[in-house]
Write an enzyme that holds these catalytic residues in place. Structure first.
Site, PDB file in Angstrom:
ATOM      1  CG  ASP A 145      -2.088  -0.887   1.172  1.00 24.79           C
ATOM      2  OD1 ASP A 145      -2.485  -1.243   0.056  1.00 24.79           O
ATOM      3  OD2 ASP A 145      -2.641  -1.230   2.238  1.00 24.79           O
ATOM      4  CD  GLN A 174      -0.373   7.726  -1.839  1.00 29.10           C
ATOM      5  OE1 GLN A 174       0.780   8.168  -1.918  1.00 29.10           O
ATOM      6  NE2 GLN A 174      -0.972   7.536  -0.685  1.00 29.10           N
ATOM      7  NE  ARG A 195      -4.249  -1.923  -4.907  1.00 25.70           N
ATOM      8  CZ  ARG A 195      -4.021  -2.552  -3.748  1.00 25.70           C
ATOM      9  NH1 ARG A 195      -3.729  -1.869  -2.670  1.00 25.70           N
ATOM     10  NH2 ARG A 195      -4.079  -3.862  -3.674  1.00 25.70           N
TER      11      ARG A 195
END
Ligand code: FDA
Length: 319
Positions: A145, A174, A195
């Site tokens: 993450d 991000q 991701r």
């Protein structure tokens, strides 16, 4: 538009006083259940099994972050290893047309020790290495993450180093960070699993876009870089504008449905998740569990004022 409540709610995510207050309301538990699979592994496994049976893949997050002692980091590692073994025992059919592992875990390096006062990066890297070794043994994937921007360099350096041994190790970028377009270029190569999300932390203006329109515009630029690259993009968003752009980019770049995946959070836009899965897309649901749900919950409340209103109304009518 900037959500005027977002900074205050995100500030509450690190306030022990606010945490005591919120966790004291019995109704909080009901709201937590909307976003969190449960406090125990058993509850999590039931949710993961149901999602898998319905044709969705999962990424499981054992909640916890910003660990301040080594023992706690070690306990987190042990829980992840036990989780990985139990996830591996689930019936988990591969989705047709994709080589993606249907079961994955997501982990925060700060939960593995990154922010320890002494040797944080080394401890976190060692723990992540042990976690990946267990995951490799069980054919489960891992994605690291993204946390607040002070951890970005260390996190990406750790992922880059471990990918030599575990090439399936994924990272999160991000889109609200001004640096992320450049990171997308660096991580768009073959085998890279990225991701892409908008970003959920309270960040200063000089490192992150703040306006929703700017964040979405950055997301779309980053997504185009990943989709035109040769890696495996993971489109982590619930935003209809982002999902429509992803569909256009897939058509424009000639990607097949097994060359990328959609990802959404447990409890958010469940109908849309199922619609995408039924349309033969690879869809992965990010499912958190554990007792340390406070930081996760406040980020979900900050994303959507309607969630906060719902929460406050429930507290008022139950107190
Ligand atoms: P946006 O916030 O603009 O929401 C678009 C629409 O989605 C809303 O209008 C609403 O319909 C729905 N929606 C979004 N959030 C909702 C909520 N909380 N409750 C109800 N409805 C909601 N962040 C991070 O900093 N590091 C990370 O590692 C990750 N990891 C991650 C994994 C996955 C799989 C996802 C989907 C997201 C993350 N995130 C994250 C969180 C991410 O950064 C972002 O905060 C949220 O996904 C919300 O952004 P959207 O792109 O969904 O758009």
């Amino acid at each position: 538009m900037v959500n005027p409540l977002r900074p205050a709610i995100l500030a509450a995510s690190s306030s022990p006083r606010m945490k005591r207050l919120l966790t004291g309301f019995p109704v909080t538990a009901q709201i937590v259940r909307r976003f969190v699979a449960g406090e125990t592994r058993e509850e999590l496994l039931a949710v993961a099994a149901a999602l898998s049976a319905g044709g969705r893949m999962v990424s499981v997050d054992f909640l916890g972050e910003y660990t301040t002692d080594r023992e706690q980091a070690r306990d987190t590692l042990d829980e992840y290893c036990a989780l990985i073994r139990e996830l591996a025992a689930l019936e988990r059919p591969m989705l047709p047309g994709t080589t993606a592992q249907p079961v994955e875990v997501s982990v925060k390096l700060s939960a593995l020790g990154l922010t320890l006062p002494v040797d944080g990066p080394a401890v976190a890297t060692e723990n992540l290495h042990l976690l990946c070794a267990e995951a490799a043994r069980c054919a489960v994937w891992v994605t690291v993450d993204a946390e607040d921007h002070t951890t970005t360099d260390a996190t990406l350096a750790t992922v880059r180093a471990l990918r030599a041994e575990f090439p399936w190790l994924g990272a999160v970028l991000q889109a609200y960070l001004r640096r992320t377009e450049a990171d997308c270029r660096a991580f768009a190569g073959a085998g890279s699993r990225i991701r892409l999300c908008k970003g959920a932390y309270r960040e200063p203006h000089d490192v992150a876009f703040r306006r929703a329109s700017e964040v979405t515009a950055s997301y779309l630029r980053c997504l185009e870089i990943l989709m035109r690259g040769s890696g495996y993009p993971m489109v982590a968003s619930h935003d209809p504008e982002v999902l429509a752009a992803a569909e256009r980019l897939v058509a424009g770049t000639g990607r097949a449905s097994g060359d990328f995946e959609y990802q959404m959070l447990y409890g958010i836009r469940d109908g849309e998740q199922m619609r995408l899965a039924r349309a033969d897309n690879a869809v992965r649901v990010y499912v958190p569990y554990g007792s340390q749900w406070y930081g996760y919950l406040t980020r979900r409340l900050a994303e959507r004022p309607a969630n906060l209103t719902f929460f406050l109304r429930a507290v008022a009518s139950n107190s």
